[in-house]
Design a protein around this motif. Structure first.
Motif, PDB file in Angstrom:
ATOM      1  N   LYS A 220       0.820  -1.214   0.000  1.00  0.00           N
ATOM      2  CA  LYS A 220       0.000   0.000   0.000  1.00  0.00           C
ATOM      3  C   LYS A 220       0.856   1.269   0.000  1.00  0.00           C
ATOM      4  N   TYR A 221       1.989   1.224   0.711  1.00  0.00           N
ATOM      5  CA  TYR A 221       2.806   2.433   0.886  1.00  0.00           C
ATOM      6  C   TYR A 221       4.186   2.293   0.233  1.00  0.00           C
ATOM      7  N   ARG A 222       4.282   1.485  -0.782  1.00  0.00           N
ATOM      8  CA  ARG A 222       5.584   1.182  -1.369  1.00  0.00           C
ATOM      9  C   ARG A 222       6.243   2.404  -2.017  1.00  0.00           C
ATOM     10  N   THR A 223       5.496   3.460  -2.293  1.00  0.00           N
ATOM     11  CA  THR A 223       6.100   4.668  -2.870  1.00  0.00           C
ATOM     12  C   THR A 223       6.355   5.745  -1.818  1.00  0.00           C
ATOM     13  N   GLU A 224       6.016   5.465  -0.548  1.00  0.00           N
ATOM     14  CA  GLU A 224       6.188   6.440   0.533  1.00  0.00           C
ATOM     15  C   GLU A 224       7.480   6.155   1.298  1.00  0.00           C
ATOM     16  N   ASN A 225       8.057   7.207   1.894  1.00  0.00           N
ATOM     17  CA  ASN A 225       9.136   7.004   2.847  1.00  0.00           C
ATOM     18  C   ASN A 225       8.500   6.557   4.160  1.00  0.00           C
ATOM     19  N   LEU A 226       8.844   5.373   4.595  1.00  0.00           N
ATOM     20  CA  LEU A 226       8.133   4.743   5.702  1.00  0.00           C
ATOM     21  C   LEU A 226       9.094   3.942   6.578  1.00  0.00           C
ATOM     22  N   THR A 227       8.875   4.008   7.898  1.00  0.00           N
ATOM     23  CA  THR A 227       9.596   3.153   8.834  1.00  0.00           C
ATOM     24  C   THR A 227       8.622   2.127   9.391  1.00  0.00           C
ATOM     25  N   LEU A 228       8.993   0.859   9.334  1.00  0.00           N
ATOM     26  CA  LEU A 228       8.135  -0.218   9.820  1.00  0.00           C
ATOM     27  C   LEU A 228       8.739  -0.829  11.085  1.00  0.00           C
ATOM     28  N   ILE A 229       7.950  -0.854  12.166  1.00  0.00           N
ATOM     29  CA  ILE A 229       8.358  -1.553  13.380  1.00  0.00           C
ATOM     30  C   ILE A 229       7.714  -2.926  13.322  1.00  0.00           C
ATOM     31  N   SER A 230       8.527  -3.970  13.255  1.00  0.00           N
ATOM     32  CA  SER A 230       7.998  -5.305  12.997  1.00  0.00           C
ATOM     33  C   SER A 230       8.754  -6.349  13.814  1.00  0.00           C
ATOM     34  N   PRO A 231       8.072  -7.443  14.219  1.00  0.00           N
ATOM     35  CA  PRO A 231       8.772  -8.514  14.937  1.00  0.00           C
ATOM     36  C   PRO A 231       9.899  -9.132  14.119  1.00  0.00           C
ATOM     37  N   LYS A 232       9.727  -9.135  12.788  1.00  0.00           N
ATOM     38  CA  LYS A 232      10.749  -9.708  11.913  1.00  0.00           C
ATOM     39  C   LYS A 232      10.600  -9.125  10.516  1.00  0.00           C
ATOM     40  N   LEU A 233      11.606  -9.346   9.691  1.00  0.00           N
ATOM     41  CA  LEU A 233      11.550  -8.955   8.281  1.00  0.00           C
ATOM     42  C   LEU A 233      10.911 -10.106   7.514  1.00  0.00           C
ATOM     43  N   TYR A 234       9.642  -9.928   7.132  1.00  0.00           N
ATOM     44  CA  TYR A 234       8.906 -11.019   6.505  1.00  0.00           C
ATOM     45  C   TYR A 234       9.240 -11.182   5.026  1.00  0.00           C
ATOM     46  N   SER A 235       9.683 -10.103   4.387  1.00  0.00           N
ATOM     47  CA  SER A 235      10.010 -10.167   2.964  1.00  0.00           C
ATOM     48  C   SER A 235      10.875  -8.965   2.608  1.00  0.00           C
ATOM     49  N   GLU A 236      11.417  -8.982   1.428  1.00  0.00           N
ATOM     50  CA  GLU A 236      12.207  -7.846   0.967  1.00  0.00           C
ATOM     51  C   GLU A 236      11.305  -6.620   0.809  1.00  0.00           C
ATOM     52  N   VAL A 237      11.868  -5.442   1.059  1.00  0.00           N
ATOM     53  CA  VAL A 237      11.086  -4.208   0.970  1.00  0.00           C
ATOM     54  C   VAL A 237      11.810  -3.210   0.061  1.00  0.00           C
ATOM     55  N   PRO A 238      11.087  -2.242  -0.506  1.00  0.00           N
ATOM     56  CA  PRO A 238      11.732  -1.208  -1.325  1.00  0.00           C
ATOM     57  C   PRO A 238      12.726  -0.390  -0.497  1.00  0.00           C
ATOM     58  N   ASN A 239      13.633   0.292  -1.167  1.00  0.00           N
ATOM     59  CA  ASN A 239      14.676   1.061  -0.471  1.00  0.00           C
ATOM     60  C   ASN A 239      14.118   2.203   0.379  1.00  0.00           C
ATOM     61  N   ASN A 240      12.920   2.675   0.051  1.00  0.00           N
ATOM     62  CA  ASN A 240      12.347   3.796   0.795  1.00  0.00           C
ATOM     63  C   ASN A 240      11.680   3.354   2.104  1.00  0.00           C
TER      64      ASN A 240
END
Length: 300
Positions: A220-240
């Motif tokens: 949903k937010y793949r074009t936004e600059n975003l910080t995700l707080i997550s228990p783990k890295l579930y998959s690769e994410v865009p550089n932003n």
């Protein structure tokens, strides 16, 4: 009895291991109890222990494998609970036996249970901590009666809500033996700021719903600059998109956010009560409590 009245007690504590909300809201309560001169004994999973230790909560930690809910992630929580129900009944009985042993072994004077139905003792005062005195209406009459029956086995009930400024709506209506103890959040004593346009997403809930929410936000937010707080890295994410899996580092990001994207679990609502941030709240599909709270706040 309320938390501020407790001192010089040997307190045995456990939190439900469904997601991280019960652990999150217990952090400030446990710090308060420790500061008041109580000795804490925390029965917890390995993951819960690492979180509590990260916030420097002084306690004797006792290993507990937890209930270990098993979810399919299909959004039908009624079916999810039915699949777990007999295992749940057995676990409650086992939990009570274990609690009695711990009470005797460590000379416990008080038991605190954050929504763990079996975590109580017949030998010492046992208090059930919840915001959900009543289940959501759609949970059904049978589930409501079972919930009340198990809850009423405790000597007292602490409701994490405010009698006048209710965050849980009808879920936190008072009952005999209950006392409102107010809001608890690890952010209640933390300074906050706002960095303009900073968006922080918070991933929470049981698996596989956490993974689903992670993937939804990334898409949903793949074009936004975003910080995700997550228990783990579930998959690769865009550089932003930056992913942080450390609670303490994540807290600093949350405290400086302008907008927060998260589930609307009750612990998150208490956090927002102190953070005063803009928030985009998305209920977990089929999770009746979150759907009720979403409807409750939308009506307001």
């Amino acid at each position: 009895m309320i938390p501020v009245e407790l001192s010089q007690e040997r307190i045995l504590v456990a939190c439900l291991d469904w997601g991280s909300g019960h652990v999150s809201r217990s952090i400030s309560l446990l710090k308060q109890l420790s500061k008041q001169g109580n000795e804490l004994f925390i029965s917890c999973t390995t993951n819960q222990k690492s979180i509590f230790e990260g916030y420097e909560i002084r306690a004797t930690y006792l290993k507990n494998d937890g209930f270990q809910f098993r979810f399919k992630g299909d959004g039908n929580f009624t079916s999810e609970m039915r699949r777990n129900v007999w295992h749940f009944f057995r676990w409650i009985k086992q939990e009570q036996r274990q609690t009695e042993k711990l009470v005797g072994k460590y000379q416990i004077s008080l038991v605190l249970s954050d929504h763990c139905y079996g975590f109580r003792s017949k030998k010492v005062l046992s208090i059930f901590i919840t915001h959900q005195v009543s289940l959501p209406p759609k949970a059904g009459w049978i589930a409501q009666q079972v919930h009340r029956k198990w809850m009423n086995r405790f000597n007292e009930i602490w409701i994490m809500d405010d009698a006048q400024q209710r965050l849980a709506g009808a879920l936190s209506n008072s009952v005999p033996k209950s006392t409102y103890i107010g809001f608890y959040s690890r952010f209640q004593d933390q300074e906050t700021s706002v960095i303009s346009n900073k968006i922080v997403g918070i991933i929470s809930g049981p698996e596989p719903y956490s993974k689903q929410f992670f993937q939804w936000i990334v898409e949903k937010y793949r074009t936004e600059n975003l910080t995700l707080i997550s228990p783990k890295l579930y998959s690769e994410v865009p550089n932003n998109i930056t992913v942080i899996c450390d609670w303490k580092l994540g807290d600093a990001e949350i405290a400086s956010a302008e907008t927060i994207i998260s589930r609307n679990g009750y612990s998150t609502l208490m956090d927002l009560q102190f953070l005063k941030k803009k928030a985009v709240l998305i209920p977990t599909p089929g999770q009746l409590e979150q759907e009720y709270l979403a409807s409750f706040f939308r009506s307001k």
